[in-house]
Design a protein around this motif. Structure first.
Motif, PDB file in Angstrom:
ATOM      1  N   GLU A  33       0.823  -1.210   0.000  1.00  0.00           N
ATOM      2  CA  GLU A  33       0.000   0.000   0.000  1.00  0.00           C
ATOM      3  C   GLU A  33       0.859   1.263   0.000  1.00  0.00           C
ATOM      4  OE1 GLU A  33      -2.576  -0.506   3.361  1.00  0.00           O
ATOM      5  OE2 GLU A  33      -3.934  -1.833   2.259  1.00  0.00           O
ATOM      6  N   ALA A  34       1.918   1.267   0.792  1.00  0.00           N
ATOM      7  CA  ALA A  34       2.808   2.429   0.843  1.00  0.00           C
ATOM      8  C   ALA A  34       3.527   2.618  -0.494  1.00  0.00           C
ATOM      9  CB  ALA A  34       3.823   2.274   1.982  1.00  0.00           C
ATOM     10  N   ALA A  35       3.982   1.516  -1.096  1.00  0.00           N
ATOM     11  CA  ALA A  35       4.671   1.593  -2.390  1.00  0.00           C
ATOM     12  C   ALA A  35       3.713   2.075  -3.473  1.00  0.00           C
ATOM     13  CB  ALA A  35       5.264   0.238  -2.758  1.00  0.00           C
ATOM     14  N   ALA A  36       2.478   1.599  -3.428  1.00  0.00           N
ATOM     15  CA  ALA A  36       1.480   2.016  -4.423  1.00  0.00           C
ATOM     16  C   ALA A  36       1.220   3.507  -4.322  1.00  0.00           C
ATOM     17  CB  ALA A  36       0.183   1.237  -4.233  1.00  0.00           C
ATOM     18  N   LYS A  37       1.144   3.996  -3.111  1.00  0.00           N
ATOM     19  CA  LYS A  37       0.906   5.423  -2.898  1.00  0.00           C
ATOM     20  C   LYS A  37       2.122   6.254  -3.328  1.00  0.00           C
ATOM     21  CE  LYS A  37      -0.490   8.674   0.688  1.00  0.00           C
ATOM     22  NZ  LYS A  37      -0.804   8.843   2.108  1.00  0.00           N
ATOM     23  N   GLU A  38       3.294   5.802  -2.936  1.00  0.00           N
ATOM     24  CA  GLU A  38       4.533   6.535  -3.211  1.00  0.00           C
ATOM     25  C   GLU A  38       4.882   6.555  -4.701  1.00  0.00           C
ATOM     26  OE1 GLU A  38       8.254   8.370  -1.702  1.00  0.00           O
ATOM     27  OE2 GLU A  38       6.542   7.696  -0.525  1.00  0.00           O
ATOM     28  N   TYR A  39       4.654   5.419  -5.385  1.00  0.00           N
ATOM     29  CA  TYR A  39       5.107   5.282  -6.768  1.00  0.00           C
ATOM     30  C   TYR A  39       3.974   5.098  -7.773  1.00  0.00           C
ATOM     31  CZ  TYR A  39       9.587   4.805  -4.467  1.00  0.00           C
ATOM     32  OH  TYR A  39      10.693   5.028  -3.699  1.00  0.00           O
ATOM     33  N   SER A  40       2.749   5.340  -7.362  1.00  0.00           N
ATOM     34  CA  SER A  40       1.569   5.260  -8.238  1.00  0.00           C
ATOM     35  C   SER A  40       1.502   3.929  -8.998  1.00  0.00           C
ATOM     36  CB  SER A  40       1.563   6.418  -9.234  1.00  0.00           C
ATOM     37  OG  SER A  40       1.589   7.646  -8.566  1.00  0.00           O
ATOM     38  N   LEU A  41       1.489   2.846  -8.265  1.00  0.00           N
ATOM     39  CA  LEU A  41       1.435   1.516  -8.877  1.00  0.00           C
ATOM     40  C   LEU A  41      -0.005   1.145  -9.195  1.00  0.00           C
ATOM     41  CD1 LEU A  41       3.900  -0.434  -6.544  1.00  0.00           C
ATOM     42  CD2 LEU A  41       4.412   0.751  -8.681  1.00  0.00           C
ATOM     43  N   ASN A  42      -0.206   0.496 -10.343  1.00  0.00           N
ATOM     44  CA  ASN A  42      -1.552   0.031 -10.695  1.00  0.00           C
ATOM     45  C   ASN A  42      -1.833  -1.305 -10.002  1.00  0.00           C
ATOM     46  OD1 ASN A  42      -0.517  -2.118 -12.302  1.00  0.00           O
ATOM     47  ND2 ASN A  42      -0.342  -0.742 -14.057  1.00  0.00           N
ATOM     48  N   GLU A  43      -3.040  -1.830 -10.191  1.00  0.00           N
ATOM     49  CA  GLU A  43      -3.459  -3.053  -9.503  1.00  0.00           C
ATOM     50  C   GLU A  43      -2.567  -4.251  -9.828  1.00  0.00           C
ATOM     51  OE1 GLU A  43      -5.847  -3.674  -7.155  1.00  0.00           O
ATOM     52  OE2 GLU A  43      -6.094  -1.502  -7.054  1.00  0.00           O
ATOM     53  N   SER A  44      -2.232  -4.438 -11.098  1.00  0.00           N
ATOM     54  CA  SER A  44      -1.407  -5.590 -11.464  1.00  0.00           C
ATOM     55  C   SER A  44       0.008  -5.458 -10.889  1.00  0.00           C
ATOM     56  CB  SER A  44      -1.362  -5.782 -12.982  1.00  0.00           C
ATOM     57  OG  SER A  44      -0.703  -4.709 -13.614  1.00  0.00           O
ATOM     58  N   GLN A  45       0.537  -4.245 -10.857  1.00  0.00           N
ATOM     59  CA  GLN A  45       1.850  -4.037 -10.254  1.00  0.00           C
ATOM     60  C   GLN A  45       1.812  -4.313  -8.751  1.00  0.00           C
ATOM     61  OE1 GLN A  45       2.279   0.019 -11.669  1.00  0.00           O
ATOM     62  NE2 GLN A  45       4.056  -0.584 -12.935  1.00  0.00           N
ATOM     63  N   GLN A  46       0.727  -3.904  -8.111  1.00  0.00           N
ATOM     64  CA  GLN A  46       0.586  -4.158  -6.676  1.00  0.00           C
ATOM     65  C   GLN A  46       0.520  -5.656  -6.385  1.00  0.00           C
ATOM     66  OE1 GLN A  46      -2.407  -1.739  -4.612  1.00  0.00           O
ATOM     67  NE2 GLN A  46      -2.288  -0.307  -6.324  1.00  0.00           N
ATOM     68  N   LYS A  47      -0.220  -6.380  -7.206  1.00  0.00           N
ATOM     69  CA  LYS A  47      -0.330  -7.826  -7.018  1.00  0.00           C
ATOM     70  C   LYS A  47       1.026  -8.495  -7.212  1.00  0.00           C
ATOM     71  CE  LYS A  47      -2.764 -11.921  -8.540  1.00  0.00           C
ATOM     72  NZ  LYS A  47      -3.642 -12.534  -9.497  1.00  0.00           N
ATOM     73  N   GLU A  48       1.724  -8.092  -8.259  1.00  0.00           N
ATOM     74  CA  GLU A  48       3.052  -8.645  -8.541  1.00  0.00           C
ATOM     75  C   GLU A  48       4.029  -8.330  -7.409  1.00  0.00           C
ATOM     76  OE1 GLU A  48       6.586  -7.920 -11.785  1.00  0.00           O
ATOM     77  OE2 GLU A  48       4.528  -7.528 -12.417  1.00  0.00           O
ATOM     78  N   LEU A  49       3.975  -7.094  -6.914  1.00  0.00           N
ATOM     79  CA  LEU A  49       4.842  -6.689  -5.805  1.00  0.00           C
ATOM     80  C   LEU A  49       4.538  -7.511  -4.563  1.00  0.00           C
ATOM     81  CD1 LEU A  49       6.965  -4.865  -4.500  1.00  0.00           C
ATOM     82  CD2 LEU A  49       5.159  -3.160  -4.155  1.00  0.00           C
ATOM     83  N   SER A  50       3.274  -7.702  -4.271  1.00  0.00           N
ATOM     84  CA  SER A  50       2.880  -8.491  -3.104  1.00  0.00           C
ATOM     85  C   SER A  50       3.420  -9.914  -3.197  1.00  0.00           C
ATOM     86  CB  SER A  50       1.355  -8.508  -2.993  1.00  0.00           C
ATOM     87  OG  SER A  50       0.960  -9.285  -1.890  1.00  0.00           O
TER      88      SER A  50
END
Length: 117
Positions: A33-50
């Motif tokens: 969540e913090a990375a998504a907010k900081e770097y504007s990650l989309n849903e697929s990027q968030q899933k991959e990061l997780s």
């Protein structure tokens, strides 16, 4: 009596494992969540990061378990953890499109925050 003690030991083992897994999942969710907010990650990027972060966490857990059981030395554990971190940091830098020097402050902040969850 032995059956009761064995049952209690098994229940306690499962409870501790489940609790630890939930704690890691909570940390992972906070990081993503913090990375998504900081770097504007989309849903697929968030899933991959997780997914990739959980692979890193499991690798750390495996090396710690192997060290505690005597399968590897402390130096081997440190080397394995260092390689795991290097792999994840490289992946994360590529994901956000910035060199590691630019994401290092975020990573340091996350390490501090995750310890306090």
């Amino acid at each position: 009596m032995k059956k009761i003690i064995l049952t209690l030991v098994l229940v306690m083992s499962f409870a501790f494992t489940y609790g630890q897994t939930k704690w890691h999942e909570k940390q992972n969710k906070h990081f993503v969540e913090a990375a998504a907010k900081e770097y504007s990650l989309n849903e697929s990027q968030q899933k991959e990061l997780s997914e990739n972060r959980m692979v890193m966490v499991k690798s750390f857990m495996d090396s710690n378990k192997a060290f505690k059981s005597g399968e590897i030395t402390e130096d081997q554990k440190k080397e394995k953890n260092r390689e795991t971190s290097k792999t994840f940091n490289g992946y994360f830098s590529q994901l956000v499109g910035k060199p590691y020097k630019e994401v290092a402050p975020f990573m340091a902040r996350m390490r501090k925050e995750l310890k306090n969850l």
